[in-house]
Design a protein around this motif. Structure first.
Motif, PDB file in Angstrom:
ATOM      1  N   ARG A   1       0.845  -1.199   0.000  1.00  0.00           N
ATOM      2  CA  ARG A   1       0.000   0.000   0.000  1.00  0.00           C
ATOM      3  C   ARG A   1       0.876   1.242   0.000  1.00  0.00           C
ATOM      4  O   ARG A   1       1.813   1.352   0.765  1.00  0.00           O
ATOM      5  CB  ARG A   1      -0.902   0.036   1.228  1.00  0.00           C
ATOM      6  CG  ARG A   1      -2.047  -0.920   1.130  1.00  0.00           C
ATOM      7  CD  ARG A   1      -3.247  -0.225   0.518  1.00  0.00           C
ATOM      8  NE  ARG A   1      -4.262  -1.223   0.201  1.00  0.00           N
ATOM      9  CZ  ARG A   1      -5.100  -1.112  -0.785  1.00  0.00           C
ATOM     10  NH1 ARG A   1      -5.065  -0.077  -1.577  1.00  0.00           N
ATOM     11  NH2 ARG A   1      -5.994  -2.031  -1.022  1.00  0.00           N
ATOM     12  N   GLY A   2       0.542   2.176  -0.865  1.00  0.00           N
ATOM     13  CA  GLY A   2       1.263   3.435  -0.926  1.00  0.00           C
ATOM     14  C   GLY A   2       0.468   4.534  -0.254  1.00  0.00           C
ATOM     15  O   GLY A   2      -0.657   4.321   0.206  1.00  0.00           O
ATOM     16  N   GLU A   3       1.052   5.721  -0.215  1.00  0.00           N
ATOM     17  CA  GLU A   3       0.352   6.871   0.354  1.00  0.00           C
ATOM     18  C   GLU A   3      -0.743   7.314  -0.598  1.00  0.00           C
ATOM     19  O   GLU A   3      -0.532   7.382  -1.806  1.00  0.00           O
ATOM     20  CB  GLU A   3       1.320   8.035   0.548  1.00  0.00           C
ATOM     21  CG  GLU A   3       2.072   7.977   1.846  1.00  0.00           C
ATOM     22  CD  GLU A   3       2.815   9.275   2.099  1.00  0.00           C
ATOM     23  OE1 GLU A   3       2.172  10.251   2.548  1.00  0.00           O
ATOM     24  OE2 GLU A   3       4.017   9.291   1.830  1.00  0.00           O
ATOM     25  N   SER A   4      -1.907   7.634  -0.048  1.00  0.00           N
ATOM     26  CA  SER A   4      -3.002   8.137  -0.873  1.00  0.00           C
ATOM     27  C   SER A   4      -2.664   9.543  -1.344  1.00  0.00           C
ATOM     28  O   SER A   4      -2.252  10.382  -0.541  1.00  0.00           O
ATOM     29  CB  SER A   4      -4.305   8.162  -0.082  1.00  0.00           C
ATOM     30  OG  SER A   4      -4.714   6.844   0.195  1.00  0.00           O
ATOM     31  N   VAL A   5      -2.830   9.775  -2.649  1.00  0.00           N
ATOM     32  CA  VAL A   5      -2.516  11.071  -3.233  1.00  0.00           C
ATOM     33  C   VAL A   5      -3.628  11.506  -4.189  1.00  0.00           C
ATOM     34  O   VAL A   5      -4.386  10.693  -4.694  1.00  0.00           O
ATOM     35  CB  VAL A   5      -1.165  11.061  -4.001  1.00  0.00           C
ATOM     36  CG1 VAL A   5      -0.003  10.814  -3.060  1.00  0.00           C
ATOM     37  CG2 VAL A   5      -1.171  10.045  -5.125  1.00  0.00           C
TER      38      VAL A   5
ATOM     39  N   GLU B   1      -2.475   5.966  -5.469  1.00  0.00           N
ATOM     40  CA  GLU B   1      -1.471   5.725  -4.439  1.00  0.00           C
ATOM     41  C   GLU B   1      -0.106   6.043  -5.012  1.00  0.00           C
ATOM     42  O   GLU B   1       0.168   5.743  -6.179  1.00  0.00           O
ATOM     43  CB  GLU B   1      -1.470   4.252  -4.018  1.00  0.00           C
ATOM     44  CG  GLU B   1      -2.736   3.794  -3.357  1.00  0.00           C
ATOM     45  CD  GLU B   1      -2.710   2.290  -3.111  1.00  0.00           C
ATOM     46  OE1 GLU B   1      -1.656   1.752  -2.701  1.00  0.00           O
ATOM     47  OE2 GLU B   1      -3.736   1.654  -3.362  1.00  0.00           O
TER      48      GLU B   1
ATOM     49  N   LYS C   1      -0.547  14.802  -0.976  1.00  0.00           N
ATOM     50  CA  LYS C   1      -0.983  13.715  -0.110  1.00  0.00           C
ATOM     51  C   LYS C   1      -2.406  13.975   0.352  1.00  0.00           C
ATOM     52  O   LYS C   1      -2.791  15.112   0.591  1.00  0.00           O
ATOM     53  CB  LYS C   1      -0.079  13.608   1.116  1.00  0.00           C
ATOM     54  CG  LYS C   1       1.317  13.170   0.779  1.00  0.00           C
ATOM     55  CD  LYS C   1       2.174  13.117   2.019  1.00  0.00           C
ATOM     56  CE  LYS C   1       3.620  12.814   1.635  1.00  0.00           C
ATOM     57  NZ  LYS C   1       4.514  12.870   2.779  1.00  0.00           N
TER      58      LYS C   1
END
Length: 174
Positions: free
Chosen positions: A124-128, A141, A172
Motif C-alpha cells: 500500500r502506498g500513500e493516498s494522493v 497511491e 498527499k
C-alpha cells in the motif's frame, strides 16, 4: 431476502473478461455489435518497423476487456466469440468497483506517460490526489517502482495500472 437478490441481479457491475490472445479489439467490436457495454483500455505507442515508425493503439491490459453488465448477462458475454471467461474468485466472477474503472479510464485518456499494467501485489502506498496536469482530480497511491515514484490505481482482485506523474503535480490526501 428474495427482493434484495432481485435488485442485486438488476444492478450493473464491471467485470474483467479474459479474451483469446491478441483478440481484444475484435471482441470489443463484437460486444458493440450486440449492445454489451464495455471498456477496452487502449493507448498509443510508437512501433518501429524496418522502414518506418508508426503510432498504433494497443491494449493497456493484454488479454482482457471490461464489461458493465447485470449478473443475468454472464452467459451472453461468454457466448461472444473470443471472450473466454470471467476473472473469478471462489467460482464467481469478481465485480470491480465503478470508481476504479473510472480512474483507469481517466488515467488512460489523460496520461502523458505510458501506462503499465501489473498483477504484482504492491505494498500500500500513500493516498494522493493529482492537482496539476491532464490527470487533475484523479486519486491513487504513490508507490516506488524500480526506484521511481509512480501513481498506481488498483483494480479490485485484478491488478494495478501505473503511470509516472511529476511529484510537483501530486498532494498527499490527509
Amino acid at each position: 431476502m428474495k427482493e434484495e437478490r432481485a435488485i442485486q441481479s438488476e444492478k450493473l457491475s464491471w467485470y474483467a473478461v479474459y479474451t483469446a490472445p491478441r483478440a481484444e479489439k475484435k471482441v470489443s467490436e463484437r460486444f458493440s455489435d450486440v449492445g454489451i457495454e464495455h471498456y477496452l483500455a487502449l493507448q498509443k505507442v510508437k512501433r518501429r518497423w524496418s522502414d518506418r515508425i508508426k503510432e498504433v493503439l494497443i491494449p493497456v491490459v493484454n488479454g482482457y476487456i471490461f464489461v458493465h453488465i447485470q449478473d443475468k448477462d454472464f452467459e451472453k458475454v461468454t457466448k461472444i466469440y473470443g471472450a473466454i471467461a470471467f476473472v473469478r474468485e471462489g467460482g464467481r466472477p469478481v465485480a470491480i468497483p465503478d470508481c476504479q474503472i473510472e480512474n483507469l479510464r481517466l488515467m488512460v485518456e489523460g496520461a502523458d506517460e505510458p501506462i503499465e499494467f501489473s498483477v504484482e501485489d504492491f505494498a500500500r502506498g500513500e493516498s494522493v490526489t493529482i492537482t496539476k496536469g491532464p490527470l487533475t482530480g484523479m486519486m491513487g497511491e504513490l508507490v516506488e517502482v524500480k526506484g521511481k515514484h509512480k501513481v498506481l490505481i488498483r483494480l479490485e482482485r485484478f491488478g494495478s495500472a501505473i503511470t509516472t506523474v511529476p511529484v510537483s503535480f501530486i498532494e498527499k490526501v490527509l
